[in-house]
Structures are given as C-alpha cells and as structure tokens.
Enzyme design. Structure first.
Site, PDB file in Angstrom:
ATOM      1  N   GLU A  59      40.751  27.975  38.758  1.00 35.85           N
ATOM      2  CA  GLU A  59      39.319  28.294  38.793  1.00 35.85           C
ATOM      3  C   GLU A  59      38.414  27.129  38.368  1.00 35.85           C
ATOM      4  OE1 GLU A  59      39.019  32.013  36.628  1.00 35.85           O
ATOM      5  OE2 GLU A  59      40.143  33.064  38.181  1.00 35.85           O
ATOM      6  N   ASN A 102      43.918  26.766  42.297  1.00 31.91           N
ATOM      7  CA  ASN A 102      43.808  28.201  42.542  1.00 31.91           C
ATOM      8  C   ASN A 102      42.402  28.647  42.157  1.00 31.91           C
ATOM      9  OD1 ASN A 102      45.241  30.812  43.012  1.00 31.91           O
ATOM     10  ND2 ASN A 102      44.890  31.176  40.829  1.00 31.91           N
ATOM     11  N   HIS A 138      40.827  38.581  44.943  1.00 29.50           N
ATOM     12  CA  HIS A 138      40.412  39.798  44.238  1.00 29.50           C
ATOM     13  C   HIS A 138      39.243  40.382  45.033  1.00 29.50           C
ATOM     14  CE1 HIS A 138      43.007  39.095  40.847  1.00 29.50           C
ATOM     15  NE2 HIS A 138      42.539  37.868  40.708  1.00 29.50           N
ATOM     16  N   GLU A 168      46.647  36.455  44.146  1.00 30.73           N
ATOM     17  CA  GLU A 168      46.354  37.522  43.174  1.00 30.73           C
ATOM     18  C   GLU A 168      45.714  38.730  43.856  1.00 30.73           C
ATOM     19  OE1 GLU A 168      44.115  35.952  39.829  1.00 30.73           O
ATOM     20  OE2 GLU A 168      45.327  34.133  39.740  1.00 30.73           O
ATOM     21  N   ASP A 224      44.190  41.972  45.118  1.00 32.28           N
ATOM     22  CA  ASP A 224      43.896  43.386  44.865  1.00 32.28           C
ATOM     23  C   ASP A 224      42.594  43.710  45.573  1.00 32.28           C
ATOM     24  OD1 ASP A 224      42.091  42.299  42.912  1.00 32.28           O
ATOM     25  OD2 ASP A 224      43.511  42.705  41.286  1.00 32.28           O
TER      26      ASP A 224
HETATM   27  C1  XIL Z   1      43.891  38.283  34.028  1.00 34.94           C
HETATM   28  C2  XIL Z   1      44.996  39.139  33.446  1.00 34.94           C
HETATM   29  O1  XIL Z   1      45.479  40.009  34.430  1.00 34.94           O
HETATM   30  C3  XIL Z   1      44.452  39.945  32.275  1.00 34.94           C
HETATM   31  O2  XIL Z   1      45.507  40.634  31.627  1.00 34.94           O
HETATM   32  C4  XIL Z   1      43.780  39.010  31.278  1.00 34.94           C
HETATM   33  O3  XIL Z   1      43.185  39.778  30.259  1.00 34.94           O
HETATM   34  C5  XIL Z   1      42.722  38.171  31.958  1.00 34.94           C
HETATM   35  O4  XIL Z   1      43.313  37.471  33.038  1.00 34.94           O
HETATM   36  N1  XIL Z   1      42.211  35.228  37.719  1.00 34.94           N
HETATM   37  C6  XIL Z   1      43.367  34.678  37.232  1.00 34.94           C
HETATM   38  C7  XIL Z   1      44.254  35.501  36.373  1.00 34.94           C
HETATM   39  O5  XIL Z   1      43.712  33.554  37.608  1.00 34.94           O
HETATM   40  O6  XIL Z   1      44.907  34.721  35.405  1.00 34.94           O
HETATM   41  C8  XIL Z   1      43.504  36.625  35.699  1.00 34.94           C
HETATM   42  O7  XIL Z   1      44.435  37.438  35.002  1.00 34.94           O
HETATM   43  C9  XIL Z   1      42.723  37.397  36.722  1.00 34.94           C
HETATM   44  C10 XIL Z   1      41.711  36.527  37.403  1.00 34.94           C
END
Ligand code: XIL
Length: 471
Positions: free
Chosen positions: A157, A198, A234, A262, A264
């Site tokens: 990020e 990422n 996401h 990631e 969802d």
């Molecule tokens: C999230 C985890 O799932 C949570 O448990 C934690 O509290 C915060 O981070 N982007 C990412 C991940 O790259 O590492 C994050 O994971 C979600 C967003």
C-alpha cells in the site's frame, strides 16, 4: 495425484454399490475444488489465515480442501515480527508456514514494509536511521523465510488514492527511492522469491493504478528486480471495475506477474439473496479476469468464510464478503468461482471436471471462418484494445495473421499474445509461439495499447489469414 484420483474413483464405486439398483444417484458434491480447478489452468487459489484459525476444525477443513496458497493475515507484519528494535519474533509466522507445508499450500509472504501495523519505534526513529532499520528488517525476515515463501509483498500500500506516494516513515526518511531499495534488499536475501508491490484500489484503471504503472516502468528501467503487482481486490458489491481486465493486461504487458491478493466483496447487511447473486457475478468476473491473463498467477481470498472475514470489524454495517457463509457452507460466489474455473458444483452435472479443449491435430494453416469481438478502453491520450478471435470454422487454424486498420492518429506502443507491425495504419498481428493453434470452436485473446490524438475508435476490417471476419 494418482492416489487422489484412485480414491475418488473408489468413492464413486463405493457409492454406486451402496446405491444398489437405485437408478438416479448422484454424488453429493462435484469432485472438484477451487485449487484443483485452478491448478488445471496453471494458477493457484489462495486464502488468508491467522494463527487462531488453525484451531477451528471446520475452517481448517475448508481451507485445506479448497486452497493451495496461504497468506498469513497478520503474523508476518512488522508489529509481530519486530515489535522492538532488533528483537525478532517469527513464532506465529512459523506456525502458519508449518501448517501450509503440512497441507501442500504455498505461502505468500505478507508483508515487509507497510505504513500500518508498524510498531511505534520505527516512526519515532530519527530519519537518518530509518533506512538501516528498514534494510535490517527486510534482510532478517526474508532470510528467515528464505526458500519457504513463493512471494513477498515487499512494499504494501505505498500509494494514496490520488496517485501520490503515502508520506509514511519510509517516504519521509528516504523519498520515493525507499521502494527500489526495499525490493533490492529483499532480492539479496531471497533471490528466488517473487517480489511484489501490493495495493488496493488499483484493480481498475484510475489515478492510483496509473501511478503504480509509472512507478513500475521506472523501477524496471532502473533494473529493480520486481516480479509482480498485487491487486488486493477488496470490492464493494457490484463495483468490480469494468477496466480490471485491461488494467491487469497492461501490467502483464510490462513483463510482470499479476495476482489478486486479498479478494472479498462486501455487502451492506443484511445480505439479500439478490445480493448473493450479484456477489456470485462479481466473483465470476474476477476469476475470469485472472484466467484471461496469462501472467495472472492466481486469486487469493482474504479469509476463508464470512465468520473469519475482517470486513465486519473494519467496515461497519458490511459483511458477508466471502464465498463461505457463517457456518462455512458455500455461497453462490463459490459455485460461480468453480464454474468460472471450468468446473461444476453441487448441481445437475455429475461428470468429471471439464478438460481443456485443446487439440494437437490441425489442418496445417489456412483460413477458416472467424469472428472477432473487441473492446476498447480509452483515456484522454491512450487506449487499451482487447481482441478475441473465434475460429467459427470446422478446420483447425495453425498459425495466423490478423489484419486490421487502426483509426487515424493511433499508434501501438505495446501488445500481448501477438506481435504487431507496423504500429499504425493497416496492422498485421501475428501469433505468438504459444497461441498459433486455434481449434474449431476455439478462441485466442490478444490486445495492445496505443496512443491516440483524439480518435479512440476501435480498429476496423478484421481478416484472419486473408479471410474477412464477422464481428
Ligand atoms: C488486515 C487484517 O485482516 C486484520 O486482521 C488487521 O486487523 C488489519 O489488517 N490490506 C492488507 C491486509 O494488505 O494486510 C489487511 O489485513 C487488509 C487490507
């Protein structure tokens, strides 16, 4: 593999025997899984796990039967692995790696450098000590996991949504050069790991993904050993960007891997059945996009099911974001993902998974009826064109040239899955070494990026091996 097939065959025989003479007996579930189907396409299907998940046997059952890649949800982040300066803790990450290895899952290392879940001591360092701290952290962690991770999200990020770099401790101390330095440091520690940047909101074409694209071009020009781009994905229900495929293609065309890291798809609760259908469509789109891009290595969901997803805890009022419900029962998004992968799930078909329809026989070149469908995604000075060539004839095509005319003012800058010459006017796209054969009923997808001077129209007059194609 053979043992698994044998076991499956025996299970069918056994269930047939149990069924006796009953005529209409069907296996309860299809003999497919996300991972088997993905592997059949040369990809993986992954999930994220946190250590506490390992004691939930229902979750573990789904994780190990469906997924062949594992990303630790938190356990490899800086706040866990180096909570105070120079004191390292790899216990939780090691437990997840051991679990993955015991279940033949590969591991995506996540992550080495990130503004979040960063212990306070790093941000409090005088700026002339941040680089050394970052390099020590990367070297120590990547060396610890050397040979055990498939990839690292080296910097997580790095961008703001407007495409500027985040002003975090690393940027403030080192400027934009921290990114190249981090990747080089990780490469020195584990030369075989795929090294990724990422981020989220870079799935479609927008200011942030354009900035990532420019950054990557400049890293490649400097010889920085970057391997891939992670699209976190996401999503919000119904909002998978229509430019996601073209965006993946343009990163792939730079010679990089891309991965959905990631996934969802969050729904405002309570989720209606129409919402779940939309979610199925969203998942299908994402999985299909990955399948359409040769350099897309796989899709990982963030979590196993709705019960362990991070969404409700972070986005108030939202949830139901994964393929499995609160009880780890598959949702429509699971079935849609299986179907997108070419399998069949839980329904009327009890046949074995479909096999790819490739054929080694060919009629030796020649034409064949063709149909071309194409889409153009344009911005003010450029465009991405994706072309699908369908062989609608009954003869196999073996080696092809697709001729078309570019709109005036357009110049091709790069392309994929074919070579393009000349770069403007009437262009001939010639097959790549790996996609010259098009079976009857088969298709090939190619594409290119071009600059334009105001006319972003799609190309016209397609012909394949000298024969005009329908559209
Ligand atoms: C999230 C985890 O799932 C949570 O448990 C934690 O509290 C915060 O981070 N982007 C990412 C991940 O790259 O590492 C994050 O994971 C979600 C967003």
């Amino acid at each position: 593999m053979h043992n698994r097939r044998l076991a499956a065959a025996l299970a069918v025989v056994a269930s047939a025997a149990l069924a006796g003479s009953l005529a209409l007996v069907r296996p309860a579930a299809a003999d497919t899984s996300l991972k088997q189907l993905a592997e059949g396409k040369g990809k993986y299907f992954g999930t994220a796990l946190v250590q506490s998940n390992l004691s939930n046997s229902t979750l573990v059952g789904v994780a190990t039967s469906q997924f062949d890649m594992m990303t630790p949800g938190n356990e490899m982040k800086w706040d866990t692995t180096e909570p105070s300066n120079g004191s390292f803790n790899f216990g939780p990450g090691d437990a997840l790696v051991a679990f993955a290895q015991a279940h033949s899952m590969r591991v995506r290392g996540h992550n080495l450098v990130w503004h979040s879940q960063l212990p306070g001591w790093v941000s409090s360092l005088p700026s002339n000590q941040v680089q050394a701290a970052m390099e020590t952290h990367i070297t120590t962690e990547a060396t610890h996991y050397k040979g055990e991770v498939y990839s690292w999200d080296v910097v997580n990020e790095p961008f703001n949504d407007d495409g500027t770099l985040r002003q975090d401790a690393f940027y403030n101390a080192m400027g934009s050069g921290y990114i190249a330095d981090a990747i080089r440091t990780a490469h020195a520690a584990d030369p075989n790991a795929k090294l990724y940047l990422n981020d989220y909101n870079i799935e479609g074409e927008n200011a942030k993904s354009n900035a990532m694209y420019s950054l990557v071009q400049s890293l490649l020009a400097q010889g920085v050993p970057i391997s891939g781009i992670g699209l976190e994905s996401h999503f919000i229900l119904g909002q998978v960007p229509s430019t996601m495929l073209a965006n993946m293609q343009r990163f792939a065309a730079l010679g990089l891997d891309v991965a959905v890291t990631e996934l969802d798809d969050r729904i405002q609760l309570p989720a209606s059945s129409a919402n779940l259908q939309q979610q199925a469509s969203d998942y299908s789109t994402v999985v299909s996009n990955c399948l359409a891009v040769t350099r897309c290595v796989g899709v990982s969901q963030w979590g196993v099911g709705d019960a362990d997803s991070w969404i409700p805890g972070t986005f108030s009022g939202y949830g139901a974001a994964t393929m499995y419900d609160q009880n780890y029962q598959p949702k429509p998004a699971y079935t849609a993902s299986v179907n997108a992968l070419g399998g069949s799930s839980g329904g009327s078909s009890s046949s074995s998974p479909s096999t790819p329809t490739s054929s080694s026989s060919s009629s030796g070149g020649g034409g064949g009826a063709c149909k071309v469908s194409d889409t153009v995604d344009a911005w003010n000075t450029g465009l991405t064109e994706n072309i699908t060539i369908d062989n609608t004839g009954s003869a196999a095509v073996s080696g092809w040239s697709l001729v078309f005319t570019l709109a005036s003012g357009q110049t091709i800058t790069n392309g994929w899955n074919a070579s393009y010459s000349p770069s403007s006017g009437q262009v001939t796209a010639t097959n790549a070494s790996y996609d010259g054969a098009i079976a009857p009923g088969g298709s090939v997808s190619i594409g290119f990026q071009a600059t334009h001077t105001g006319n972003a129209a799609a190309p016209a007059s397609f012909s394949l091996n000298g024969q005009a194609c329908s559209s």
